[in-house]
Design an enzyme around this catalytic site. Structure first.
Site, short mmCIF file in Angstrom:
data_model
loop_
_atom_site.label_atom_id
_atom_site.label_comp_id
_atom_site.label_asym_id
_atom_site.label_seq_id
_atom_site.Cartn_x
_atom_site.Cartn_y
_atom_site.Cartn_z
N VAL A 1 39.73 4.65 -31.38
CA VAL A 1 39.66 4.03 -30.06
C VAL A 1 38.22 3.62 -29.75
CG1 VAL A 1 40.06 4.38 -27.59
CG2 VAL A 1 41.63 5.39 -29.27
N SER A 2 38.04 2.41 -29.22
CA SER A 2 36.75 1.90 -28.77
C SER A 2 35.76 1.85 -29.95
CB SER A 2 36.23 2.72 -27.59
OG SER A 2 35.16 2.07 -26.95
N LEU A 3 34.59 2.50 -29.87
CA LEU A 3 33.71 2.55 -31.04
C LEU A 3 34.46 3.09 -32.24
CD1 LEU A 3 30.95 2.46 -32.49
CD2 LEU A 3 30.45 4.70 -31.48
#
Length: 416
Positions: free
Chosen positions: A232-234
């Site tokens: 998720v995300s980074l």
């Protein structure tokens, strides 16, 4: 999504939407989030902390009262919401690593989540600790509700999310579709940074490899040929990086795609070549000028202030400039993206506040035979970073894609 609150402070609005997003799997209630946000002064970290801490303490008190009265379900539900509100309370505090409120709220959030799990009954997430070098990676194992060899979904978050938050970001959704799910905090993420002092590291395949080794022993009902990884995300950069080197993965999912983390942070620098940029950041000559520019950016933008402060907390570097130098190591350049051979899903949010354009960059460099770019739009209510506010919709599309590769949905139907 048009801001309903904090119109001049987009990061504060996004974090409010993030908490609202967790309503879908029981991690918040709408009026609790809205009332709390109404007590906050945009751009003021202390105001943010105080409002969320007040709500968290109140809901935790409700949970204790429900337990004393023998109301297990009510207590279970309240503890999950208290987890999220304590999580939120510490969010903007990391610019001062010595602030005692950071660990106090983090520890309370984890305790609330684990008390929720204690009361959740069959299928509840079980805390685990995965050995990793001289440390341990905390996480949770969600057993599949179905018998026999089942596919396993590994999940990790990114720059600021935790293993506990993955509960409402896909762990429950995958479990109820027949998967075993193993969530974990890697180096730099809350469960390792707060108490073990670990910073992020770019060679994420070493982290995933340790988790896979642990799962091979401790999740005997997991099918070793059907193991997927979701970041998720980074984590959308980290998971693809891991898949480039770790061949035990049968699929990888980036929510959302991220090709070059450092480039997103240094887009306004006068040079863009990574080696030249690294040399510039190391050069003592322009150091004072760069430091002053970063200070001005932090003064002008809540997003920059939080990103630079949190970045030093989770990646180190000793200064904003030192953090940016370390951030340059987080990328899929130099043939990394091209080395992924398993099926890949790259998600994209139309109105991403943090990483616009990055999913397309990842997809353009992939050479895996089975690769998908899945777009989520504002018209669908899913255009925010990581599709905050549209968890049921987004996770249905994402896990359906995985089902089509690993087939548990069809097995679930056959078992029924």
């Amino acid at each position: 999504m048009r801001p309903l609150l904090f119109p001049d402070h987009p990061t504060y609005w996004f974090e409010t939407v993030r908490s609202m997003s967790h309503i879908a799997y029981g991690g918040a209630d709408f009026a609790e989030v809205l009332d709390t946000a109404g007590k906050i002064t945009g751009g003021d970290p202390d105001s943010w902390h105080d409002a969320w801490r007040e709500t968290a303490d109140r809901i935790a008190g409700d949970a204790r009262a429900a337990e004393r009265g023998g109301h297990r379900v009510s207590a279970r539900d309240a503890w999950l919401r208290a987890w999220n509100y304590y999580r939120n309370a510490e969010f903007f505090l990391h610019g001062d690593p010595g602030d005692p409120r950071i660990l106090d709220n983090y520890d309370r959030s984890v305790a609330a989540f684990r008390r929720h799990a204690d009361l959740a009954g069959p299928g509840a997430p079980r805390p685990v600790r995965v050995p990793f070098e001289d440390a341990e990676l905390p996480g949770y194992l969600y057993p599949s509700p179905l018998p026999g060899r089942r596919p396993l979904l590994l999940m990790h978050s990114g720059y600021d999310g935790s293993a506990e938050e993955l509960h409402v970001q896909g762990a429950v959704a995958a479990q109820e579709r027949g998967y075993h799910v193993l969530t974990f905090d890697g180096p730099g993420q809350p469960g390792t940074r707060h108490h073990q002092g670990l910073h992020f590291r770019p060679d994420w395949e070493t982290v995933v490899g340790a988790v896979l080794d642990w799962a091979a022993v401790h999740v005997p009902d997991a099918d070793p040929d059907r193991i997927a990884l979701l970041g998720v995300s980074l984590g959308g950069e980290l998971c693809v990086r891991a898949a480039a080197f770790e061949r035990r993965l049968a699929a990888v999912i980036a929510v959302d795609g991220l090709y070059d983390f450092g480039a997103t942070l240094t887009a306004h620098f006068p040079v863009s070549d990574p080696e030249a940029l690294a040399a510039l950041l190391r050069d003592p000559g322009p150091a004072a000028e760069i430091d002053e520019a970063l200070e001005r950016a932090a003064d002008a933008s809540d997003t920059a202030r939080w990103g630079l402060g949190h970045g030093q907390y989770v990646m180190g570097g000793g200064s904003p400039r030192g953090f940016l130098l370390r951030a340059l190591d987080y990328h899929l350049r130099d043939g990394v993206a091209e080395s992924v051979t398993c099926p890949v899903l790259i998600c994209e949010a139309e109105d991403d506040l943090f990483f616009p354009g990055q999913p397309d960059a990842v997809f353009d460099h992939l050479t895996a035979e089975d690769r998908t770019l899945m777009r989520f739009t504002a018209a669908e209510g899913a255009g925010a970073h990581c599709h905050a506010g549209a968890q049921r919709y987004a996770l249905a599309r994402i896990i359906d894609w995985l089902d089509d590769r690993l087939a548990p949905a069809r097995e679930t139907a056959a078992a029924a």
